[in-house]
Design an enzyme around this catalytic site. Structure first.
Site, PDB file in Angstrom:
ATOM      1  N   HIS A 273       0.835  -1.208   0.000  1.00 40.42           N
ATOM      2  CA  HIS A 273       0.000   0.000   0.000  1.00 40.42           C
ATOM      3  C   HIS A 273       0.872   1.262   0.000  1.00 40.42           C
ATOM      4  O   HIS A 273       0.646   2.192  -0.787  1.00 40.42           O
ATOM      5  CB  HIS A 273      -0.891  -0.051   1.236  1.00 40.42           C
ATOM      6  CG  HIS A 273      -1.736   1.159   1.483  1.00 40.42           C
ATOM      7  ND1 HIS A 273      -3.049   1.249   1.095  1.00 40.42           N
ATOM      8  CD2 HIS A 273      -1.447   2.323   2.110  1.00 40.42           C
ATOM      9  CE1 HIS A 273      -3.544   2.420   1.473  1.00 40.42           C
ATOM     10  NE2 HIS A 273      -2.591   3.087   2.096  1.00 40.42           N
ATOM     11  N   GLU A 274       1.885   1.284   0.879  1.00 41.90           N
ATOM     12  CA  GLU A 274       2.726   2.476   0.996  1.00 41.90           C
ATOM     13  C   GLU A 274       3.534   2.735  -0.270  1.00 41.90           C
ATOM     14  O   GLU A 274       3.747   3.892  -0.657  1.00 41.90           O
ATOM     15  CB  GLU A 274       3.658   2.348   2.203  1.00 41.90           C
ATOM     16  CG  GLU A 274       2.969   2.197   3.542  1.00 41.90           C
ATOM     17  CD  GLU A 274       1.949   3.276   3.831  1.00 41.90           C
ATOM     18  OE1 GLU A 274       2.042   4.378   3.240  1.00 41.90           O
ATOM     19  OE2 GLU A 274       1.044   3.030   4.632  1.00 41.90           O
TER      20      GLU A 274
END
Length: 585
Positions: A273-274
């Site tokens: 996600h990051e």
């Protein structure tokens, strides 16, 4: 004689943590079966930080510059795809990003595997493998969501990540760097960022510029808040990332909890996600339901259906928060009817078990951010072994000196590696938080006017051009200068007979700037004035008189001045120096 410098888009966006729901618990190490109750947790750091930064006019302007570039690039990709009548673009090239993993562990866990703050190499490699599988839509990460619409299927992004093997000087590295730090292992992102990243940068000898390496900082705890009653400390955060537009800043990268990285495929979805944020993606629920222009509204990706909330239902269950999917009637929008929310997307907030999708539109945006903004990652020597020389921002042959003199004068010196010159003269300003490496074969001179913003760092070394960037001078060079870290406005020593110099910062001026001028010896200042473009004196900035040699200061207020271009004119005896200055509103 040519002035060469890196000129790249800059901005800062600190982005968020993964969708994580329960209180954090320490997971079972890699290679064992997690307990069913071993859920992963954390909250998002994106919204409050991003909103706070957008209130800063300079940041908002810089961020929009990058957004415009991505808008034009993605729109062109969509136009070419439509012309070819292809519903999905085949990946033409695999783009590879070198990654450096910084492990900040507790003093009570000095050895890898001693505890959650100091994971073994095997766990770190597992996390990197999970990242690659997600971005290549392969292995156990090859799947799509419950919606069978062609536009929302998961695709191969065509981006891979390698553990760095070579630093910027061509020296070998494992790509995994460990530090004992009780303070930074339990990081407060509001109080200790970018201090933590600056500290690791110095520990590493500034061998991994953020322009050329993707940085990951693994910590045991991520807190936010200043500790006041109005802003209490909250440590329930899973991670955050910085947006592409600030790729030259020393703290640009991904911060993640060490006990999530690689402990399981579910845990690794935190940094998957990051890295989406790192490569330019917003949350799918960014901006809510408006969808008049799918390249500008919401998450700025057309094939992620409009979404206004997180989704907590069971995987495969329908969920729809917006009914504006067909509002954009342009050819960019693949939806003519309403669609369910794509909560299986890596950039949504849902159960990590459900997440499995990057869409083609997200792939286009991430690849555009990489090739258009973070492009130096693609020329980095990081993924190559055996002492490959560092990249050359001048685009010249690194086999020999292609310039007699490289001039970095009266300009903002952007982060990067400057080399392939016999002599380098620098009197510009290193950007705040920037990282600059200078290599020359004969000499490096820092003239009056050279300065550095807060948290900046700089390495200067003498070496033969034909040697590439394989070494750095730790002592003083022939000119008497040494590799150093520059903080605030620390100036390098001036030559004995330095010329008059004049600098203005900040420039453009919004409210007030500082005019700094250097006098080589005591001199009578005839005038220090602000002139308009027609040469009319608008105001005096100083009074004539006797001054000692060295740096002097005067304030330039923009109050009462119309927006536009002006000149600051410094007359010292028979010598005249002027600088352009812009007043903005």
């Amino acid at each position: 004689m040519t002035a060469r410098f890196l000129s790249l888009l800059i901005a800062i966006v600190m982005l968020s943590a993964d969708p994580l729901w329960a209180q954090p618990v320490e997971p079972t190490p890699v290679g064992t079966t997690p307990h069913p109750s071993n859920t992963i947790s954390g909250n998002c750091a994106f919204d409050p930080i991003h909103e706070r930064q957008l209130r800063e006019p300079a940041f908002a302007t810089q961020q929009e510059l990058v957004e415009r570039k991505l808008y034009e690039q993605v729109r062109e990709i969509a136009r070419v795809r439509k012309r070819s009548r292809s519903t999905a673009a085949a990946v033409q090239e695999i783009l590879t990003i070198p990654v450096v993993i910084h492990v900040l562990h507790r003093s009570s866990e000095p050895n890898p595997g001693d505890g959650i703050s100091n994971p073994k190499d095997e766990q770190i490699l597992a996390g990197l493998s999970h990242l690659n599988q997600a971005f290549r839509n392969s292995g156990n990460f090859q799947a799509s969501g419950h919606n069978d619409h062609p536009a929302v299927q998961s695709v191969d992004v065509g981006i891979e990540f390698c553990l760095a093997q070579t630093d910027i000087y061509g020296q070998p590295t494992t790509g995994i760097l460990r530090y004992e730090s009780d303070e930074y292992s339990e990081l407060n992102a509001d109080l200790e960022d970018p201090e933590m990243q600056q500290w690791t940068d110095m520990q590493d000898g500034q061998a991994f510029p953020v322009t050329h390496y993707a940085h990951v900082w693994l910590v045991s705890k991520i807190c936010r808040g200043t500790g006041t009653a109005q802003d209490p400390v909250n440590c329930n955060n899973g991670g955050y990332a910085y947006y592409p537009a600030t790729y030259q800043q020393v703290h640009n990268g991904v911060v993640s909890l060490s006990y999530l990285w690689g402990t399981s495929e579910m845990g690794s979805k935190n940094h998957i996600h990051e890295f989406g944020h790192y490569l330019g993606l917003y949350h799918t629920f960014q901006g809510g339901c408006p969808n008049g222009d799918c390249l500008l509204n919401g998450d700025r990706v057309c094939d992620t259906p409009p979404d206004s909330r997180t989704s907590f239902g069971a995987c495969g269950e329908p969920d729809n928060s917006c009914f504006t999917d067909a509002d954009d009637t342009s050819a960019n929008n693949p939806f003519q009817t309403d669609q369910d929310d794509l909560y299986e997307n890596y950039m949504d907030y849902t159960s990590n078990t459900c997440q499995n999708t990057f869409t083609q539109g997200q792939a286009d945006r991430m690849r555009s951010a990489l090739t258009e903004v973070r492009s130096q990652l693609l020329t980095s020597p990081g993924c190559q072994a055996d002492g490959v020389t560092s990249p050359n921002p001048n685009g010249s042959d690194p086999g020999g000196c292609t310039e007699e003199e490289l001039m970095l004068m009266d300009q903002e010196i952007m982060s990067g590696v400057y080399e392939n010159a016999e002599t380098i003269f620098a009197s510009g300003s290193v950007t705040t938080g920037g990282q600059v490496v200078l290599h020359a074969s004969q000499g490096i001179s820092f003239l009056p006017g050279f300065s550095a913003g807060k948290g900046s760092s700089m390495i200067a070394s003498l070496q033969n051009c034909s040697a590439g960037s394989n070494a750095t001078t730790t002592g003083q060079d022939e000119a008497g200068y040494a590799a150093r870290t520059l903080t605030d406005q620390q100036l390098a020593p001036a030559p004995e007979h330095a010329p008059v110099d004049l600098q203005i910062a900040p420039n453009p001026v919004v409210q007030e700037s500082t005019v700094r001028y250097y006098l080589p010896e005591s001199a009578e200042i005839v005038s220090l004035s602000l002139l308009d473009v027609n040469g009319r004196e608008m105001r005096r900035l100083d009074q004539p008189g006797q001054h000692t040699g060295g740096w002097q200061e005067s304030k330039l207020s923009a109050q009462g001045l119309p927006a536009g271009m002006y000149f600051v004119m410094l007359r010292v005896d028979a010598e005249l120096v002027s600088r352009q200055v812009m007043v903005v509103r």
